[in-house]
Design a protein around this motif. Structure first.
Motif, PDB file in Angstrom:
ATOM      1  N   LEU A 102      -3.337  -3.742  -1.460  1.00  0.00           N
ATOM      2  CA  LEU A 102      -3.477  -4.802  -0.458  1.00  0.00           C
ATOM      3  C   LEU A 102      -4.896  -4.821   0.065  1.00  0.00           C
ATOM      4  O   LEU A 102      -5.458  -3.777   0.377  1.00  0.00           O
ATOM      5  N   ASP A 130       7.456  -1.851   5.466  1.00  0.00           N
ATOM      6  CA  ASP A 130       7.687  -3.189   4.933  1.00  0.00           C
ATOM      7  C   ASP A 130       6.834  -3.354   3.677  1.00  0.00           C
ATOM      8  O   ASP A 130       6.114  -2.435   3.271  1.00  0.00           O
ATOM      9  N   GLU A 131       6.913  -4.534   3.048  1.00  0.00           N
ATOM     10  CA  GLU A 131       6.219  -4.720   1.780  1.00  0.00           C
ATOM     11  C   GLU A 131       4.714  -4.580   1.933  1.00  0.00           C
ATOM     12  O   GLU A 131       4.041  -3.958   1.099  1.00  0.00           O
ATOM     13  N   ASP A 132       4.148  -5.142   2.997  1.00  0.00           N
ATOM     14  CA  ASP A 132       2.706  -5.027   3.207  1.00  0.00           C
ATOM     15  C   ASP A 132       2.299  -3.568   3.417  1.00  0.00           C
ATOM     16  O   ASP A 132       1.247  -3.123   2.930  1.00  0.00           O
ATOM     17  N   TRP A 161       3.795  -0.989   2.179  1.00  0.00           N
ATOM     18  CA  TRP A 161       3.853  -0.340   0.863  1.00  0.00           C
ATOM     19  C   TRP A 161       2.604  -0.643   0.043  1.00  0.00           C
ATOM     20  O   TRP A 161       1.993   0.254  -0.545  1.00  0.00           O
ATOM     21  N   LEU A 162       2.224  -1.916   0.013  1.00  0.00           N
ATOM     22  CA  LEU A 162       1.048  -2.304  -0.766  1.00  0.00           C
ATOM     23  C   LEU A 162      -0.213  -1.651  -0.220  1.00  0.00           C
ATOM     24  O   LEU A 162      -1.107  -1.262  -0.974  1.00  0.00           O
ATOM     25  N   GLN A 163      -0.288  -1.537   1.105  1.00  0.00           N
ATOM     26  CA  GLN A 163      -1.444  -0.877   1.698  1.00  0.00           C
ATOM     27  C   GLN A 163      -1.455   0.609   1.350  1.00  0.00           C
ATOM     28  O   GLN A 163      -2.505   1.197   1.050  1.00  0.00           O
ATOM     29  N   LYS A 187       6.173 -10.541  -2.441  1.00  0.00           N
ATOM     30  CA  LYS A 187       4.884 -10.582  -3.122  1.00  0.00           C
ATOM     31  C   LYS A 187       4.940 -10.020  -4.537  1.00  0.00           C
ATOM     32  O   LYS A 187       3.951 -10.057  -5.254  1.00  0.00           O
TER      33      LYS A 187
END
Length: 750
Positions: free
Chosen positions: A750, A739-741, A743-745, A689
């Motif tokens: 996110l 995971d990437e999600d 991290w963004l959260q 992303k």
């Protein structure tokens, strides 16, 4: 003393010295042109200086000076006008000089955005007008302010004068509540000739070119003089907006046209680099008949959403570039080859030429890059100029492509003197006679004299007091040269600067009686020195002039260690492992991996494991070395340079002596409201992303430290698909993994 190596093979010390000279020359040119309307150099010469500066800064972004012309953009605001602070900075553009530069620009955009080569990516292409940048601010449709670019952050208020330009609407219907329109004020060739004729007939000032005429006319204190001048305006950009104009660059330009602004009819939408280059060729073919001056073509990413993602470097947008028109050529005779020595000992050859006019400017020097270039070889050992070497007495072709000192592109062998001999590059320093060696993989031969070499010592001191380093008011390059050779008050090391007043007996007796100095100037200098006894950690690291440690590297080191004594102790501990790294590199040069981040990080683990298991160095040394070169953005090359500097007895004594005179300020504490502030984060695997560059920038903006390797100091691992050994090691060490999600959260994206 100046280093003048071409950017393709430019070394860091050569770049730093030339940037210092360019900053001085361009500061004067900007002041004369922008503030005094009395330029001493032609527009072409000014652009050549500016292009050279931008070219070097693009090659060495870490070396960009605080007084860089690309930072200044123009010049300080004249006292004759009130100041206007731009809500959004007016940026300059990076330059491209050939087709490959344009292809590189496209590749860099795609890499940053994570786009494959076959993904659609449109650009606009428009003529680059050679005039004066102007920003027009409209509120509720009314023109309320017009400002020149100035230094990019602060411009001159020329509102009254701008209202006299017929192309600038006083009112805009249907515009956003706040609309800043940016463009170029210029003068047509016909109007320029007519103006100069009138000026000559009335005994007034004549102008050297249309750009100077336009600038001088807009910046008149008497608006009636501006009204009498035939100025025009092209709109092509915008600053602050209360709402977007469109979703694309082309759509926004069309919107400006609908508002009543003049936009350039030659602006085109291009879907490929081939189309961009084709339009460039079409515009170049029309250049002589356009009726106004242009000096290239500007390409911009069309999608404004992508422009926002790409963002800006410190002074230039990533999403735009100016493709300049070709340089001019001339032939002349090479009369001599001189060798100059830079701050890190690099021996740089400079051609002394029989003076010749190139692009309207008389030149007598040219860069010869390095010994391979003189011999007819490139950095990879391939042939250049069909393998023709360069010899004293040769008839050579000179060109200017943004260089202060131009380049040599060809040799006419038919005119070579019968007694011309191949040039023998020196193996001893011409300044101190120390051995000059060329390390494996280095294009440059360097003096080994270090601080005993006067050329290196002086240049290091000049760097130490430069604008982005200690920036001591009243102590610049000229004063350093004076003090270095002074028999009574010498400055031979940085610490000598901070003992200057004590050595002057505290009563100004010695300094104030020198030529050019009085009691006031001496007191001011001592006060300025005292003011810099407190210095930010990163700025100190940059000021030391250690090879490869630029501004970015200094910042990364300061953020990681945060304390001078901790860093010095860690580097000392790591030194045995650094020696092992260098030995391994020299013994297995073919296996050296320094270009790839992943390869570099794998090499870190390989060296660490080998040194520990082989018993060559203590485990604490291997761990300290792995921590150092695992700092994201550092790597083995910079780490070795840092280790060498701290292990060199003369340099270390100079560092330690300086340390006693300073209070070193650590980097600002991370933002307390960020969940990752102060934490060390490692990214691994494929991020889907965002690109790795975007992820690193976002993490650092939130106060995190980004590392390239997992260790006990790691707080968080962000693992995408394909994560391998780092994920396993993080699990073994009990390090939190997202995971990437996730991290963004965590960071609220996110």
């Amino acid at each position: 003393m100046s280093d003048t190596t071409a950017t393709a093979d430019l070394t860091e010390d050569e770049a730093r010295v030339e940037l210092a000279r360019l900053a001085k020359d361009l500061l004067r040119a900007n002041q004369l042109y922008h503030a005094e309307d009395a330029p001493e150099i032609s527009d072409a010469d000014y652009d050549a200086l500016k292009r050279r500066n931008a070219e070097i800064e693009a090659r060495f972004p870490d070396l960009k000076r605080t007084d860089s012309p690309t930072e200044q953009v123009g010049a300080r605001v004249s006292e004759g006008f009130s100041k206007v602070n731009h809500a959004i900075r007016m940026m300059s553009l990076g330059n491209a000089f050939d087709d490959e530069d344009v292809a590189d620009f496209d590749r860099s955009i795609r890499k940053y955005l994570g786009l494959p080569n076959d993904a659609p990516l449109a650009y606009t292409a428009e003529p680059k007008i050679d005039g004066l940048s102007l920003s027009l601010r409209y509120e509720h449709g009314e023109l309320i302010q017009a400002a020149t670019r100035g230094d990019g952050e602060t411009g001159e208020n020329v509102t009254t004068n701008a209202r006299t330009v017929s192309d600038i609407p006083h009112r805009v219907e249907g515009a956003p509540e706040v609309l800043e329109v940016r463009g170029e004020v210029y003068m047509s060739h016909h109007d320029f000739e007519a103006l100069n004729t009138r000026q000559a007939e009335t005994g007034g000032k004549t102008f050297s070119n249309p750009r100077n005429a336009a600038a001088g006319s807009l910046r008149q204190l008497d608006s009636e003089i501006t009204r009498s001048r035939p100025l025009k305006f092209f709109a092509y950009a915008w600053g602050e907006l209360s709402e977007p104009l469109a979703e694309t660059q082309m759509g926004a330009i069309d919107r400006l046209k609908a508002f009543g602004f003049q936009v350039n009819a030659l602006t085109r939408l291009c879907d490929t680099t081939d189309q961009m280059l084709d339009h460039y060729g079409q515009i170049e073919a029309q250049r002589a008949t356009l009726g106004y001056d242009i000096d290239g073509v500007v390409y911009k990413v069309n999608d404004l959403g992508l422009q926002s993602r790409l963002g800006f470097r410190s002074t230039t947008p990533r999403w735009a570039i100016a493709h300049k028109f070709p340089a001019e050529l001339a032939w002349t005779r090479l009369e001599a080859i001189d060798i100059q020595v830079g701050r890190t000992g690099a021996l740089s050859p400079v051609a002394r030429l029989h003076p010749v006019t190139v692009g309207g400017v008389v030149v007598s020097n040219a860069t010869l890059h390095n010994e391979d270039y003189i011999a007819g070889r490139d950095a990879k050992g391939g042939t250049i100029r069909d393998g023709k070497d360069i010899r004293v007495g040769d008839w050579v072709q000179v060109y200017r492509a943004g260089d202060v000192i131009p380049k040599i592109s060809d040799v006419d062998l038919s005119k070579r003197p019968d007694d011309a001999q191949p040039y023998a590059f020196p193996t001893n320093c011409p300044e101190c006679t120390s051995d000059a060696i060329r390390e494996e993989g280095d294009a440059v031969r360097r003096c080994t004299g270090g601080l005993i070499c006067p050329a290196q010592a002086v240049e290091k001191l000049k760097h130490f007091v430069s604008r982005k380093a200690f920036d001591i008011d009243g102590l610049g390059a000229k004063q350093i040269e004076m003090f270095y050779d002074d028999p009574i008050l010498p400055i031979n090391t940085p610490a000598d600067i901070f003992t200057l007043q004590d050595r002057d007996a505290g009563n100004l007796a010695r300094l104030k009686n020198r030529d050019g100095w009085g009691e006031t100037s001496a007191s001011n200098l001592f006060a300025a020195i005292d003011d810099k006894r407190t210095i930010p950690f990163a700025r100190l690291l940059f000021a030391l002039g250690i090879r490869h440690v630029g501004e970015v590297g200094a910042r990364d080191l300061a953020l990681f260690y945060r304390n001078w004594d901790l860093m010095a102790a860690s580097i000392d501990t790591a030194h045995p492992a650094a020696r092992a790294q260098r030995a391994a590199d020299e013994a297995e040069d073919a296996e050296r991996i320094v270009a790839s981040d992943e390869g570099r990080r794998a090499r870190v683990k390989e060296v660490r494991d080998a040194t520990i298991s082989g018993g060559n160095v203590p485990e604490d040394a291997a761990n300290a070395w792995a921590d150092l070169i695992g700092i994201d953005g550092i790597g083995a090359t910079l780490g070795l340079s840092l280790s060498d500097a701290f292990a060199n007895q003369a340099e270390r004594e100079a560092f330690d002596d300086l340390r006693t005179h300073l209070t070193i300020v650590p980097p600002d504490a991370p933002a307390s409201d960020s969940p990752v502030a102060g934490k060390t984060v490692v990214f691994t695997g494929t991020l889907e992303k965002m690109t790795r560059a975007e992820a690193k920038a976002r993490a650092e903006a939130l106060g995190a430290k980004v590392s390239g390797s997992v260790s006990q100091k790691t707080d968080l691992l962000v693992a995408g698909p394909g994560a391998g050994s780092k994920a396993k090691k993080a699990a073994d060490l009990g390090i939190e993994t997202l995971d990437e999600d996730g991290w963004l959260q965590l960071i609220g994206d996110l």
